[in-house]
Design a protein around this motif. Sequence first.
Motif, PDB file in Angstrom:
ATOM      1  N   ASP A   1      11.535 -11.304 -10.357  1.00  0.00           N
ATOM      2  CA  ASP A   1      12.333 -10.530  -9.400  1.00  0.00           C
ATOM      3  C   ASP A   1      11.871  -9.081  -9.281  1.00  0.00           C
ATOM      4  O   ASP A   1      12.654  -8.205  -8.909  1.00  0.00           O
ATOM      5  N   GLU A   2      10.619  -8.791  -9.593  1.00  0.00           N
ATOM      6  CA  GLU A   2      10.122  -7.423  -9.450  1.00  0.00           C
ATOM      7  C   GLU A   2       9.773  -7.154  -7.988  1.00  0.00           C
ATOM      8  O   GLU A   2       8.872  -7.803  -7.433  1.00  0.00           O
ATOM      9  N   PRO A   3      10.471  -6.209  -7.346  1.00  0.00           N
ATOM     10  CA  PRO A   3      10.239  -5.970  -5.916  1.00  0.00           C
ATOM     11  C   PRO A   3       8.893  -5.295  -5.647  1.00  0.00           C
ATOM     12  O   PRO A   3       8.361  -4.566  -6.479  1.00  0.00           O
ATOM     13  N   VAL A   4       8.350  -5.546  -4.452  1.00  0.00           N
ATOM     14  CA  VAL A   4       7.089  -4.954  -4.017  1.00  0.00           C
ATOM     15  C   VAL A   4       7.333  -4.197  -2.718  1.00  0.00           C
ATOM     16  O   VAL A   4       8.035  -4.676  -1.819  1.00  0.00           O
ATOM     17  N   TYR A   5       6.740  -3.016  -2.636  1.00  0.00           N
ATOM     18  CA  TYR A   5       6.860  -2.167  -1.457  1.00  0.00           C
ATOM     19  C   TYR A   5       5.474  -1.981  -0.850  1.00  0.00           C
ATOM     20  O   TYR A   5       4.461  -2.021  -1.552  1.00  0.00           O
ATOM     21  N   MET A   6       5.426  -1.723   0.466  1.00  0.00           N
ATOM     22  CA  MET A   6       4.152  -1.558   1.160  1.00  0.00           C
ATOM     23  C   MET A   6       4.202  -0.319   2.050  1.00  0.00           C
ATOM     24  O   MET A   6       5.244  -0.007   2.648  1.00  0.00           O
ATOM     25  N   LEU A   7       3.066   0.371   2.126  1.00  0.00           N
ATOM     26  CA  LEU A   7       2.919   1.518   3.013  1.00  0.00           C
ATOM     27  C   LEU A   7       2.041   1.091   4.182  1.00  0.00           C
ATOM     28  O   LEU A   7       0.830   0.921   4.042  1.00  0.00           O
ATOM     29  N   LYS A   8       2.638   0.929   5.359  1.00  0.00           N
ATOM     30  CA  LYS A   8       1.873   0.548   6.532  1.00  0.00           C
ATOM     31  C   LYS A   8       1.108   1.744   7.080  1.00  0.00           C
ATOM     32  O   LYS A   8       1.472   2.897   6.834  1.00  0.00           O
ATOM     33  N   GLY A   9       0.047   1.481   7.812  1.00  0.00           N
ATOM     34  CA  GLY A   9      -0.767   2.549   8.365  1.00  0.00           C
ATOM     35  C   GLY A   9       0.049   3.503   9.220  1.00  0.00           C
ATOM     36  O   GLY A   9       0.749   3.071  10.135  1.00  0.00           O
ATOM     37  N   GLY A  10      -0.031   4.793   8.901  1.00  0.00           N
ATOM     38  CA  GLY A  10       0.680   5.805   9.656  1.00  0.00           C
ATOM     39  C   GLY A  10       2.131   6.001   9.265  1.00  0.00           C
ATOM     40  O   GLY A  10       2.789   6.922   9.763  1.00  0.00           O
ATOM     41  N   ALA A  11       2.668   5.133   8.375  1.00  0.00           N
ATOM     42  CA  ALA A  11       4.065   5.254   7.961  1.00  0.00           C
ATOM     43  C   ALA A  11       4.241   6.429   7.000  1.00  0.00           C
ATOM     44  O   ALA A  11       3.289   6.896   6.373  1.00  0.00           O
ATOM     45  N   ASP A  12       5.488   6.894   6.875  1.00  0.00           N
ATOM     46  CA  ASP A  12       5.763   8.042   6.010  1.00  0.00           C
ATOM     47  C   ASP A  12       6.583   7.664   4.790  1.00  0.00           C
ATOM     48  O   ASP A  12       7.038   8.541   4.045  1.00  0.00           O
ATOM     49  N   ARG A  13       6.789   6.363   4.565  1.00  0.00           N
ATOM     50  CA  ARG A  13       7.507   5.928   3.375  1.00  0.00           C
ATOM     51  C   ARG A  13       7.144   4.475   3.060  1.00  0.00           C
ATOM     52  O   ARG A  13       6.741   3.710   3.949  1.00  0.00           O
ATOM     53  N   TYR A  14       7.298   4.105   1.794  1.00  0.00           N
ATOM     54  CA  TYR A  14       7.104   2.719   1.395  1.00  0.00           C
ATOM     55  C   TYR A  14       8.345   1.918   1.769  1.00  0.00           C
ATOM     56  O   TYR A  14       9.474   2.399   1.632  1.00  0.00           O
ATOM     57  N   GLU A  15       8.115   0.670   2.241  1.00  0.00           N
ATOM     58  CA  GLU A  15       9.210  -0.212   2.616  1.00  0.00           C
ATOM     59  C   GLU A  15       9.076  -1.529   1.851  1.00  0.00           C
ATOM     60  O   GLU A  15       7.953  -2.001   1.604  1.00  0.00           O
ATOM     61  N   PRO A  16      10.204  -2.160   1.468  1.00  0.00           N
ATOM     62  CA  PRO A  16      10.131  -3.437   0.740  1.00  0.00           C
ATOM     63  C   PRO A  16       9.540  -4.536   1.617  1.00  0.00           C
ATOM     64  O   PRO A  16       9.724  -4.539   2.845  1.00  0.00           O
ATOM     65  N   ILE A  17       8.797  -5.439   1.000  1.00  0.00           N
ATOM     66  CA  ILE A  17       8.223  -6.550   1.751  1.00  0.00           C
ATOM     67  C   ILE A  17       8.920  -7.844   1.353  1.00  0.00           C
ATOM     68  O   ILE A  17       9.438  -7.991   0.238  1.00  0.00           O
ATOM     69  N   ASP A  18       8.910  -8.814   2.276  1.00  0.00           N
ATOM     70  CA  ASP A  18       9.532 -10.114   2.029  1.00  0.00           C
ATOM     71  C   ASP A  18       8.493 -11.209   2.248  1.00  0.00           C
ATOM     72  O   ASP A  18       7.311 -10.943   2.488  1.00  0.00           O
ATOM     73  N   ASP A  19       8.950 -12.457   2.177  1.00  0.00           N
ATOM     74  CA  ASP A  19       8.022 -13.583   2.314  1.00  0.00           C
ATOM     75  C   ASP A  19       7.361 -13.612   3.683  1.00  0.00           C
ATOM     76  O   ASP A  19       6.196 -13.997   3.819  1.00  0.00           O
ATOM     77  N   ALA A  20       8.093 -13.190   4.709  1.00  0.00           N
ATOM     78  CA  ALA A  20       7.510 -13.171   6.053  1.00  0.00           C
ATOM     79  C   ALA A  20       6.366 -12.155   6.125  1.00  0.00           C
ATOM     80  O   ALA A  20       5.334 -12.411   6.763  1.00  0.00           O
ATOM     81  N   THR A  21       6.537 -10.999   5.462  1.00  0.00           N
ATOM     82  CA  THR A  21       5.487  -9.985   5.434  1.00  0.00           C
ATOM     83  C   THR A  21       4.272 -10.498   4.669  1.00  0.00           C
ATOM     84  O   THR A  21       3.127 -10.298   5.092  1.00  0.00           O
ATOM     85  N   ARG A  22       4.538 -11.181   3.558  1.00  0.00           N
ATOM     86  CA  ARG A  22       3.433 -11.740   2.764  1.00  0.00           C
ATOM     87  C   ARG A  22       2.654 -12.777   3.573  1.00  0.00           C
ATOM     88  O   ARG A  22       1.424 -12.833   3.517  1.00  0.00           O
ATOM     89  N   GLU A  23       3.365 -13.600   4.332  1.00  0.00           N
ATOM     90  CA  GLU A  23       2.703 -14.602   5.156  1.00  0.00           C
ATOM     91  C   GLU A  23       1.854 -13.935   6.242  1.00  0.00           C
ATOM     92  O   GLU A  23       0.730 -14.369   6.514  1.00  0.00           O
ATOM     93  N   ALA A  24       2.366 -12.843   6.818  1.00  0.00           N
ATOM     94  CA  ALA A  24       1.610 -12.115   7.837  1.00  0.00           C
ATOM     95  C   ALA A  24       0.357 -11.483   7.241  1.00  0.00           C
ATOM     96  O   ALA A  24      -0.705 -11.459   7.875  1.00  0.00           O
ATOM     97  N   LEU A  25       0.471 -10.979   6.023  1.00  0.00           N
ATOM     98  CA  LEU A  25      -0.694 -10.416   5.337  1.00  0.00           C
ATOM     99  C   LEU A  25      -1.738 -11.501   5.083  1.00  0.00           C
ATOM    100  O   LEU A  25      -2.934 -11.300   5.316  1.00  0.00           O
ATOM    101  N   ASP A  26      -1.283 -12.641   4.608  1.00  0.00           N
ATOM    102  CA  ASP A  26      -2.207 -13.740   4.312  1.00  0.00           C
ATOM    103  C   ASP A  26      -2.892 -14.260   5.568  1.00  0.00           C
ATOM    104  O   ASP A  26      -4.041 -14.726   5.518  1.00  0.00           O
ATOM    105  N   ASP A  27      -2.199 -14.181   6.707  1.00  0.00           N
ATOM    106  CA  ASP A  27      -2.766 -14.665   7.965  1.00  0.00           C
ATOM    107  C   ASP A  27      -3.604 -13.608   8.683  1.00  0.00           C
ATOM    108  O   ASP A  27      -4.187 -13.877   9.737  1.00  0.00           O
ATOM    109  N   GLY A  28      -3.633 -12.390   8.136  1.00  0.00           N
ATOM    110  CA  GLY A  28      -4.404 -11.329   8.770  1.00  0.00           C
ATOM    111  C   GLY A  28      -3.718 -10.706   9.964  1.00  0.00           C
ATOM    112  O   GLY A  28      -4.380 -10.068  10.800  1.00  0.00           O
ATOM    113  N   ASP A  29      -2.401 -10.858  10.054  1.00  0.00           N
ATOM    114  CA  ASP A  29      -1.659 -10.327  11.200  1.00  0.00           C
ATOM    115  C   ASP A  29      -1.242  -8.877  11.022  1.00  0.00           C
ATOM    116  O   ASP A  29      -0.705  -8.274  11.955  1.00  0.00           O
ATOM    117  N   ILE A  30      -1.445  -8.333   9.834  1.00  0.00           N
ATOM    118  CA  ILE A  30      -1.123  -6.926   9.579  1.00  0.00           C
ATOM    119  C   ILE A  30      -2.426  -6.192   9.297  1.00  0.00           C
ATOM    120  O   ILE A  30      -3.168  -6.550   8.380  1.00  0.00           O
TER     121      ILE A  30
END
Length: 610
Positions: A579-608
């Motif tokens: 249950d250790e949470p993971v946060y991500m800093l998107k390009g141009g963002a000014d803060r880290y935001e928590p990621i979920d399974d949908a974000t992980r799937e988008a990363l794996d698919d190259g959509d981010i």
Amino acid sequence: MSESERDTLSVWDVLKPTADKLSGVDRLLMGAGILLKSRFRDNITIATLIEGHAGRSPQHDAITFENERYTYAQLNANANRYARTLKAGGIEKGDVVGVLLDNRPETLFIVAALAKLGAAAAMCNTKQRGDVLAHSLSTVKPKAMLVGDELFDAFEEIRDESGIAELNPLWLVSSNSRAATAPPPEGWTDFVAEAANQPTGNLDDAAEVSSKDTCFYIFTSGTTGMPKASRMSHVRWLRGGAGLGMAGLRLTPEDRFYCPLPLYHNNALTVSWSSVLCAGATFALAKKFSVSGFWPDVRHHKATVFCYIGELCRYLLQADPHENDRNHSIRAVIGNGLRPDIWDEFKSRFGIDRVCEFYGASEGNLIFVNGFNMDRTAGFCPLPFAVVEYDPETEEPVTDDNGRMKEVKKGETGLLLNKVTDFAPFEGYTDPEASEKKLFRGVFKKDDCYFNTGDLVRRQGMRHIAFVDRLGDTFRWKGENVATTQVENALNAFSQIEESVVYGVEVPHSDGRAGMAAITPVRDLEDIDWGALVSHLRDELPDYAVPVFIRLRPEQEVTGTMKYRKVDLKKQAYSPEGDEPVYMLKGGADRYEPIDDATREALDDGDINL
């Protein structure tokens, strides 16, 4: 068929005759001749190459930059004027001078001028700031400083640091196209104005410079955290040009070599410029790399060759297809890091016939080059090297009961070691202790010595290798080496973080490894101010070193010798168990935001896009 089987090579693969392999044989032989001369003559230097071309082909283009053009006669004349200015300021053979300038012709004039005096240019990374820049300079102890007016503020930040405050003279370098309109600040001298009235004839000093002398220093992250200065001698620089430019690229004087990479990188200053000077070709220098401006600039300079890093190639592929993708005169490219998964697509889309991939570390003693124009290989090296078994847990070579190492078989991955010999010496860093740490002794027999590249490669056969990954505390992201110690220091300096562990993680469809940090907040802290953390990190680190992912942990795991356990962290990446949470800093963002399974799937698919 597995990737390792597909990318192994046979005798027929390498030696079968093709039109490409048979073309440019005269340039290959000329490169071999230069390599042979460098073994027995110590009077071939950057200065003698430039002076030779200025004498034989004075009106041939040496450098083009934006809308500027400099012939070999003008390059030599500017270098001579600059050298006399440096000499009048007290610079002499053996001195080190800090050079902090962006890509422009003056940077090359300065390197050539220092080479004529037998002094060394310390090529500062223009992205470094604060303590990191000050540390880099402290490793070479420069006598004076040359700073471009575009980087004046960056140097002023550290001007009062110990060892830097004493530098004298301090020269401010305006560009020829925008000469200074006001007197320089107090304590500074206008270098270009001083040089303007100096004589342009060759100096006698150049004859006293040996090819074994240092021509410049390149700062590298290494594997211990803060930057180290790797030494480049004239002879090693010359061998890079002969082996890569002549034997690999088969450059001729009619080639126009486009370089969009920063001159503080060896890919630009050694691989590219040395290749050009060995061939008497034209160096088409870009101010910086731009995806949208790349092909128009290539056409503007009428370039026939360009240099790359793997990320550059991927960025070009990610751009929308254009009808002008093949509207260019590029016949060959040279660089490192072109990944196998985009190799064929890159060649096909842009009509590139020859990919001269190479492998070589800034401080390393050997270079591999794809001189036979094979696909998906980092190239060939005729000198002794070994690919040895390693332990992925300890990231150390495996040894037998006698302390000897064992080579891997063809098609297998192992740690690359380069044998240190009289012909291929290890010039090392300015720090002798750091240099010794890069050497393994008694690898296969009592008295042998090998340079530890710290890189994993696949042994392909026929003395070819394919790059696989980096070991140790440094990973590569966006074309830069990221030192984990440096990032950990920046994180730990944030008041809300108790402890941090930094490592690189693989992200599908991305080159290199994205930075990730496992952090332990200070005790009883309810929540981290993610916006303040981003602001702090961007103040302390270059953009490429700011972690993309952050994982919150109640405590860090360590080994019995109190070393952080990074192996499992790297494997779990941004999808950890528990249950250790993971946060991500998107390009141009000014803060880290928590990621979920949908974000992980988008990363794996190259959509981010990171």
